[in-house]
Design an enzyme around this catalytic site. Structure first.
Site, mmCIF file in Angstrom:
data_model
loop_
_atom_site.group_PDB
_atom_site.id
_atom_site.type_symbol
_atom_site.label_atom_id
_atom_site.label_comp_id
_atom_site.label_asym_id
_atom_site.label_seq_id
_atom_site.Cartn_x
_atom_site.Cartn_y
_atom_site.Cartn_z
ATOM 1 N N GLN A 150 0.861 -1.192 0.000
ATOM 2 C CA GLN A 150 0.000 0.000 0.000
ATOM 3 C C GLN A 150 0.898 1.243 0.000
ATOM 4 O O GLN A 150 1.799 1.350 0.826
ATOM 5 C CB GLN A 150 -0.885 -0.003 1.250
ATOM 6 C CG GLN A 150 -1.733 -1.254 1.427
ATOM 7 C CD GLN A 150 -3.030 -1.212 0.660
ATOM 8 O OE1 GLN A 150 -3.544 -0.152 0.330
ATOM 9 N NE2 GLN A 150 -3.564 -2.380 0.353
ATOM 10 N N HIS A 204 -2.975 -4.792 7.929
ATOM 11 C CA HIS A 204 -1.901 -3.798 7.799
ATOM 12 C C HIS A 204 -1.773 -3.081 9.142
ATOM 13 O O HIS A 204 -1.773 -1.856 9.224
ATOM 14 C CB HIS A 204 -2.177 -2.837 6.649
ATOM 15 C CG HIS A 204 -2.094 -3.492 5.300
ATOM 16 N ND1 HIS A 204 -0.899 -3.730 4.667
ATOM 17 C CD2 HIS A 204 -3.057 -4.000 4.497
ATOM 18 C CE1 HIS A 204 -1.136 -4.349 3.512
ATOM 19 N NE2 HIS A 204 -2.432 -4.531 3.396
ATOM 20 N N HIS A 225 -5.896 -10.908 5.334
ATOM 21 C CA HIS A 225 -4.783 -11.756 4.858
ATOM 22 C C HIS A 225 -3.772 -12.117 5.955
ATOM 23 O O HIS A 225 -2.709 -11.515 6.089
ATOM 24 C CB HIS A 225 -4.087 -11.205 3.619
ATOM 25 C CG HIS A 225 -3.696 -9.756 3.592
ATOM 26 N ND1 HIS A 225 -3.043 -9.123 4.627
ATOM 27 C CD2 HIS A 225 -3.838 -8.831 2.619
ATOM 28 C CE1 HIS A 225 -2.815 -7.867 4.285
ATOM 29 N NE2 HIS A 225 -3.297 -7.664 3.079
ATOM 30 N N GLY A 258 0.849 -20.517 -1.364
ATOM 31 C CA GLY A 258 2.135 -21.115 -1.013
ATOM 32 C C GLY A 258 3.284 -20.125 -1.060
ATOM 33 O O GLY A 258 4.428 -20.498 -0.800
ATOM 34 N N ASP A 283 -6.952 -12.082 -3.085
ATOM 35 C CA ASP A 283 -6.204 -10.816 -3.048
ATOM 36 C C ASP A 283 -5.500 -10.582 -4.384
ATOM 37 O O ASP A 283 -4.371 -10.094 -4.432
ATOM 38 C CB ASP A 283 -5.190 -10.819 -1.891
ATOM 39 C CG ASP A 283 -4.611 -9.437 -1.599
ATOM 40 O OD1 ASP A 283 -5.168 -8.440 -2.081
ATOM 41 O OD2 ASP A 283 -3.596 -9.360 -0.888
#
Length: 394
Positions: A150, A204, A225, A258, A283
């Site tokens: 970001q 984040h 995530h 992975g 994502d």
């Protein structure tokens, strides 16, 4: 085919909400699931369009991707109806029937343009494609320490007033917000999101374990995530990761390519969190379904090779993961069942987004969002609200 006819998918294994039918069938009529049963129970009607397969073919509910930026050279931040249409037409190829158009940290003007566009698109979309069921606002209310890909220059403190303006611009369609609750005003925004039925997701974020606890008290119920963009696990400070493992109030996203986390770490997360709380996401970026090369992410060049997308300095920048590959990888990494996959790709996201009355499982009366997988778990057919949106070529 007659628009008043029904589609019957016959002689398949049906993963319905409450049971798995080995020699089953499913009937789709007027965008809905109207019958589920064993093949000996099926009574053919004159206008039925029967697709006969074999029990090695599996019918599961369509995936709901709550975190996806782009695909096939389109991105939610493009701020055009054409971009969202491209995403919606492409995603059924990988078994996704619904998604949240996901923004990223950019200037206020760029974010607002994307939100207005997505809000308008949601009001006018058609039934033939994957459905945009809302917007995921990822940033700019995040930690500069955990920016990842970001752009740091546009990160800002959580701001309830600005969020209210953006929600209005989006026509009320922002359904999930990724934020760092430890930042100034982070808990205030978390509380406001909870009050207005928007999912507050910790991501984040440099939050400590105790700060995550405070955010949960304020209304946070989701982790963005897992492993990426967060304070990790330490034996004296469990961090965001420890909270994701231990706090049952949280649904937890995971990118199972992975690469964002090693297969062993996927298994560790799965063993601790289980299919009861995990949500598989992609994502993914505009580079998914495209050739290797250099593409754009928020004004930054992203280099894509066969499996990985990175910024110039090597920072991971989203993924090119396809949802059906996420399914295969997760089963390989964790030895979980397809029933577990259905929870992680459909049931859990539907429940988190308050859509489980219409989506997220195969049940009579729900939207006919279904995917037919072959014996190799490749997508053979995808139906979005009863319309055949993708069929694999021989």
């Amino acid at each position: 085919m007659d628009t008043h006819s029904s589609i019957i998918i016959y002689n398949v294994t049906v993963y319905s909400e409450n049971q798995t039918l080995k020699n089953g069938y499913i009937k789709l009529t007027n965008k809905k699931i109207t019958e589920i049963g064993e093949i000996h129970q099926y009574v053919r009607e004159p206008k039925d369009h029967v697709i006969e397969l074999s029990p090695s073919y599996k019918v599961i509910p369509g995936a709901i991707d709550v975190h996806i930026h782009g695909v096939n050279n389109a991105d939610a931040m493009d701020g055009t109806a054409e971009a969202l249409k491209t995403m919606a037409r492409t995603l059924p190829k990988e078994g996704t029937t619904s998604f949240l158009a996901t923004t990223m940290t950019q200037s206020n003007e760029a974010v607002e343009k994307a939100l207005r566009n997505a809000g308008a698109y949601i009001e006018e979309q058609t039934d033939a494609d994957a459905e945009v069921v809302g917007i995921h606002l990822e940033g700019p209310f995040i930690s500069p320490k955990r920016a990842g890909a970001q752009p740091p220059t546009h990160i800002q403190d959580p701001n309830v007033t600005l969020f209210q303006e953006w929600q209005k611009a989006a026509g009320g369609h922002i359904k999930l917000v990724t934020l760092a609750p430890e930042q100034p005003n982070g808990l205030a925004l978390t509380s406001y999101l909870k009050e207005t039925n928007v999912v507050a997701s910790i991501g984040h974020s440099d939050s400590t374990y105790d700060q995550v606890g405070e955010a949960i008290e304020a209304g946070a119920s989701h982790i963005t995530h897992l492993y990426n963009g967060m304070r990790g696990l330490h034996h004296r400070e469990p961090g965001v990761l420890g909270a994701a493992y231990l706090r049952d109030e949280l649904f937890v996203e995971l990118i199972t390519d992975g690469i964002h986390c090693r297969p062993e770490m996927v298994k560790l997360a799965y063993d601790q969190i289980t299919s009861e709380r995990m949500i598989l996401i992609t994502d993914s970026l505009r580079a998914k379904w495209l050739k290797n090369g250099t593409y754009d992410l928020g004004g930054q060049p992203v280099h894509v090779n066969d499996t990985t997308a990175t910024l110039a300095d090597g920072t991971l920048a989203g993924s090119i993961l396809k949802m059906n590959d996420a399914i295969k990888n997760t089963m390989s990494f964790t030895n979980c069942s397809l029933e577990d996959i259905v929870k992680m790709t459909a049931e859990n996201p539907a429940k988190q987004l308050n859509l489980f009355d219409t989506k997220g499982s195969i049940k009579i009366g729900k939207d006919a969002d279904i995917v037919v997988l072959n014996e190799n778990l490749d997508v053979e057919m995808t139906f979005c609200r009863g319309t055949l949106s993708f069929q694999k070529e021989d």
